[in-house]
Design a protein around this motif. Structure first.
Motif, PDB file in Angstrom:
ATOM      1  N   ALA A  97       0.854  -1.192   0.000  1.00 17.79           N
ATOM      2  CA  ALA A  97       0.000   0.000   0.000  1.00 17.79           C
ATOM      3  C   ALA A  97       0.889   1.241   0.000  1.00 17.79           C
ATOM      4  O   ALA A  97       1.818   1.349   0.804  1.00 17.79           O
ATOM      5  N   LEU A  98       0.591   2.161  -0.902  1.00 27.35           N
ATOM      6  CA  LEU A  98       1.325   3.430  -0.991  1.00 27.35           C
ATOM      7  C   LEU A  98       0.372   4.520  -0.522  1.00 27.35           C
ATOM      8  O   LEU A  98      -0.548   4.913  -1.232  1.00 27.35           O
ATOM      9  N   MET A  99       0.592   5.024   0.693  1.00 27.30           N
ATOM     10  CA  MET A  99      -0.384   5.882   1.357  1.00 27.30           C
ATOM     11  C   MET A  99       0.070   7.329   1.451  1.00 27.30           C
ATOM     12  O   MET A  99       1.145   7.629   1.973  1.00 27.30           O
ATOM     13  N   ASP A 100      -0.788   8.202   0.966  1.00 26.53           N
ATOM     14  CA  ASP A 100      -0.595   9.645   1.084  1.00 26.53           C
ATOM     15  C   ASP A 100      -1.931  10.238   1.503  1.00 26.53           C
ATOM     16  O   ASP A 100      -2.989   9.635   1.270  1.00 26.53           O
ATOM     17  N   GLY A 101      -1.915  11.382   2.140  1.00 28.24           N
ATOM     18  CA  GLY A 101      -3.163  12.017   2.530  1.00 28.24           C
ATOM     19  C   GLY A 101      -3.967  11.151   3.481  1.00 28.24           C
ATOM     20  O   GLY A 101      -3.438  10.563   4.427  1.00 28.24           O
ATOM     21  N   PHE A 102      -5.267  11.040   3.230  1.00 26.79           N
ATOM     22  CA  PHE A 102      -6.139  10.279   4.115  1.00 26.79           C
ATOM     23  C   PHE A 102      -6.107   8.782   3.809  1.00 26.79           C
ATOM     24  O   PHE A 102      -6.203   8.356   2.665  1.00 26.79           O
ATOM     25  N   ALA A 103      -5.980   7.991   4.870  1.00 28.47           N
ATOM     26  CA  ALA A 103      -6.189   6.537   4.824  1.00 28.47           C
ATOM     27  C   ALA A 103      -7.057   6.237   6.037  1.00 28.47           C
ATOM     28  O   ALA A 103      -6.569   5.829   7.087  1.00 28.47           O
ATOM     29  N   LEU A 104      -8.345   6.468   5.879  1.00 29.02           N
ATOM     30  CA  LEU A 104      -9.263   6.450   7.014  1.00 29.02           C
ATOM     31  C   LEU A 104     -10.329   5.367   6.845  1.00 29.02           C
ATOM     32  O   LEU A 104     -10.715   5.030   5.725  1.00 29.02           O
ATOM     33  N   GLY A 105     -10.829   4.865   7.981  1.00 26.55           N
ATOM     34  CA  GLY A 105     -11.928   3.909   7.945  1.00 26.55           C
ATOM     35  C   GLY A 105     -11.628   2.736   7.034  1.00 26.55           C
ATOM     36  O   GLY A 105     -10.620   2.039   7.202  1.00 26.55           O
ATOM     37  N   GLY A 106     -12.489   2.529   6.030  1.00 29.87           N
ATOM     38  CA  GLY A 106     -12.260   1.450   5.084  1.00 29.87           C
ATOM     39  C   GLY A 106     -10.965   1.599   4.321  1.00 29.87           C
ATOM     40  O   GLY A 106     -10.350   0.603   3.924  1.00 29.87           O
ATOM     41  N   GLY A 107     -10.511   2.826   4.117  1.00 31.58           N
ATOM     42  CA  GLY A 107      -9.220   3.044   3.463  1.00 31.58           C
ATOM     43  C   GLY A 107      -8.069   2.528   4.318  1.00 31.58           C
ATOM     44  O   GLY A 107      -7.128   1.912   3.805  1.00 31.58           O
ATOM     45  N   ALA A 113      -4.800  -4.659   5.169  1.00 33.92           N
ATOM     46  CA  ALA A 113      -4.863  -5.955   4.489  1.00 33.92           C
ATOM     47  C   ALA A 113      -3.664  -6.197   3.586  1.00 33.92           C
ATOM     48  O   ALA A 113      -3.437  -7.334   3.163  1.00 33.92           O
ATOM     49  N   CYS A 114      -2.908  -5.150   3.289  1.00 29.77           N
ATOM     50  CA  CYS A 114      -1.710  -5.305   2.461  1.00 29.77           C
ATOM     51  C   CYS A 114      -0.553  -5.834   3.313  1.00 29.77           C
ATOM     52  O   CYS A 114      -0.533  -5.688   4.536  1.00 29.77           O
ATOM     53  N   ASP A 115       0.427  -6.412   2.648  1.00 31.71           N
ATOM     54  CA  ASP A 115       1.577  -6.965   3.365  1.00 31.71           C
ATOM     55  C   ASP A 115       2.534  -5.883   3.843  1.00 31.71           C
ATOM     56  O   ASP A 115       3.167  -6.025   4.895  1.00 31.71           O
ATOM     57  N   PHE A 116       2.670  -4.827   3.067  1.00 31.02           N
ATOM     58  CA  PHE A 116       3.561  -3.723   3.413  1.00 31.02           C
ATOM     59  C   PHE A 116       2.832  -2.407   3.224  1.00 31.02           C
ATOM     60  O   PHE A 116       1.935  -2.295   2.378  1.00 31.02           O
ATOM     61  N   ARG A 117       3.235  -1.406   4.013  1.00 30.24           N
ATOM     62  CA  ARG A 117       2.650  -0.079   3.915  1.00 30.24           C
ATOM     63  C   ARG A 117       3.770   0.955   3.881  1.00 30.24           C
ATOM     64  O   ARG A 117       4.562   1.049   4.826  1.00 30.24           O
ATOM     65  N   LEU A 118       3.820   1.711   2.787  1.00 32.86           N
ATOM     66  CA  LEU A 118       4.727   2.842   2.663  1.00 32.86           C
ATOM     67  C   LEU A 118       3.883   4.100   2.723  1.00 32.86           C
ATOM     68  O   LEU A 118       2.761   4.127   2.208  1.00 32.86           O
ATOM     69  N   ALA A 119       4.400   5.154   3.340  1.00 35.93           N
ATOM     70  CA  ALA A 119       3.572   6.340   3.532  1.00 35.93           C
ATOM     71  C   ALA A 119       4.413   7.599   3.483  1.00 35.93           C
ATOM     72  O   ALA A 119       5.652   7.564   3.557  1.00 35.93           O
ATOM     73  N   THR A 120       3.727   8.726   3.367  1.00 35.22           N
ATOM     74  CA  THR A 120       4.359  10.038   3.413  1.00 35.22           C
ATOM     75  C   THR A 120       4.156  10.642   4.802  1.00 35.22           C
ATOM     76  O   THR A 120       3.272  10.209   5.550  1.00 35.22           O
ATOM     77  N   ALA A 170       6.697   4.908  13.825  1.00 31.79           N
ATOM     78  CA  ALA A 170       7.168   4.546  15.161  1.00 31.79           C
ATOM     79  C   ALA A 170       6.402   3.354  15.719  1.00 31.79           C
ATOM     80  O   ALA A 170       6.967   2.527  16.452  1.00 31.79           O
ATOM     81  N   ALA A 171       5.126   3.226  15.366  1.00 32.39           N
ATOM     82  CA  ALA A 171       4.297   2.125  15.868  1.00 32.39           C
ATOM     83  C   ALA A 171       4.495   0.837  15.079  1.00 32.39           C
ATOM     84  O   ALA A 171       3.990  -0.212  15.485  1.00 32.39           O
ATOM     85  N   GLY A 172       5.204   0.914  13.959  1.00 30.89           N
ATOM     86  CA  GLY A 172       5.389  -0.263  13.126  1.00 30.89           C
ATOM     87  C   GLY A 172       4.254  -0.502  12.148  1.00 30.89           C
ATOM     88  O   GLY A 172       4.235  -1.519  11.457  1.00 30.89           O
ATOM     89  N   LEU A 173       3.306   0.430  12.086  1.00 32.72           N
ATOM     90  CA  LEU A 173       2.187   0.292  11.155  1.00 32.72           C
ATOM     91  C   LEU A 173       2.636   0.570   9.723  1.00 32.72           C
ATOM     92  O   LEU A 173       2.070   0.039   8.774  1.00 32.72           O
ATOM     93  N   VAL A 174       3.647   1.410   9.589  1.00 34.89           N
ATOM     94  CA  VAL A 174       4.214   1.767   8.291  1.00 34.89           C
ATOM     95  C   VAL A 174       5.640   1.225   8.223  1.00 34.89           C
ATOM     96  O   VAL A 174       6.390   1.311   9.195  1.00 34.89           O
ATOM     97  N   ASN A 175       6.009   0.656   7.072  1.00 35.00           N
ATOM     98  CA  ASN A 175       7.343   0.085   6.899  1.00 35.00           C
ATOM     99  C   ASN A 175       8.388   1.120   6.533  1.00 35.00           C
ATOM    100  O   ASN A 175       9.562   0.972   6.880  1.00 35.00           O
ATOM    101  N   GLU A 176       7.970   2.157   5.815  1.00 33.59           N
ATOM    102  CA  GLU A 176       8.920   3.186   5.386  1.00 33.59           C
ATOM    103  C   GLU A 176       8.175   4.488   5.162  1.00 33.59           C
ATOM    104  O   GLU A 176       7.033   4.497   4.688  1.00 33.59           O
ATOM    105  N   LEU A 177       8.836   5.584   5.492  1.00 35.64           N
ATOM    106  CA  LEU A 177       8.279   6.919   5.301  1.00 35.64           C
ATOM    107  C   LEU A 177       9.092   7.622   4.220  1.00 35.64           C
ATOM    108  O   LEU A 177      10.321   7.690   4.304  1.00 35.64           O
TER     109      LEU A 177
END
Length: 247
Positions: A97-107, A113-120, A170-177
């Motif tokens: 998952a490549l996350m920017d902006g809002f990732a809320l609720g169902g988002g 549900a993805c194996d990895f999460r990258l975010a800004t 910091a929580a480990g929810l995201v793999n890389e920023l």
């Protein structure tokens, strides 16, 4: 309104899929859930790494509230979003998952549900469902506590706390920023790393990882027995030994 809720680009060893309802911050409606099922069918038949992002500077701002308000008991029991997200979780190859902006609720639940999460750094991740009189029923109540400490999971689910990129990392929810302009490139870099591994070994490792403890070690021995008989195992190990001998 966007004509196609999910844009799918097949590229050899990977698929790039983009949630495409930017006018509503990629809110997930029935059509999006159906498109996710179609995407999963493609990746089940032709396993590839998945890169999943959102158009317009947001991943997904949740389920489509206009539709959600009209749903009743029978709609909930159909698992419109949960069935699609669970199918994505069980894909043969990894999903990112490549996350920017809002990732809320169902988002957010789609990202869980993805194996990895990258975010800004500007991402906002959370589950505000209880403030709307519902619960995070598409994986939030159980996937989130597998990803972050229980206390933080409860805080997000019961108080509606949102995490920014730094807190999620910091929580480990995201793999890389990474910075917004580098997000897609970072996803491809992760996909490149996966592509360097043996695909069948990746598939069997992912499958074994998600099985219950009671299935181990039997399932590991069985998967290893399959891998021991492959030409790729022989070739990779021979190359390793010959390369070590030249040092």
């Amino acid at each position: 309104m966007s004509a196609v809720p999910l844009v799918v680009d097949v590229r050899g060893d990977r698929v790039v899929a983009t949630l495409n309802r930017p006018e509503v911050r990629n809110a997930i409606d029935r059509e999006t859930a159906a498109a996710l099922h179609d995407l999963c069918a493609l990746l089940e038949d032709h396993p590839r790494t998945l890169l999943l992002s959102g158009a317009g500077g947001h991943f997904a701002a949740g389920a489509d509230i206009a539709q959600l308000r009209e749903r009743g008991r029978d709609d909930a029991l159909r698992g419109i979003n949960s069935s699609a997200f669970d199918r994505l979780r069980r894909l043969p190859m990894p999903s990112i998952a490549l996350m920017d902006g809002f990732a809320l609720g169902g988002g957010a639940e789609l990202a869980y549900a993805c194996d990895f999460r990258l975010a800004t750094p500007r991402v906002r991740i959370g589950n505000p469902e209880t403030g709307l009189g519902i619960l995070a029923s598409a994986g939030g109540t159980w996937r989130l506590r597998e990803l972050v400490p229980e206390g933080l999971a409860k805080e997000m689910l019961l108080t509606g706390r949102l995490l920014d990129g730094e807190a999620a990392l910091a929580a480990g929810l995201v793999n890389e920023l990474v910075e917004p302009d580098d997000l897609v490139a970072a996803g491809h870099r992760w996909a490149d790393r996966i592509a360097q591994q043996v695909p069948l070994a990746v598939r069997l490792t992912k499958a074994a990882f998600h099985l219950p403890r009671s299935a181990h070690p039997y399932v590991d021995d069985l998967a290893q027995a399959v891998l021991f008989e492959t030409d790729e195992k022989e070739a990779r190990m021979t190359a390793f030994l010959e390369g070590r001998g030249r040092r």
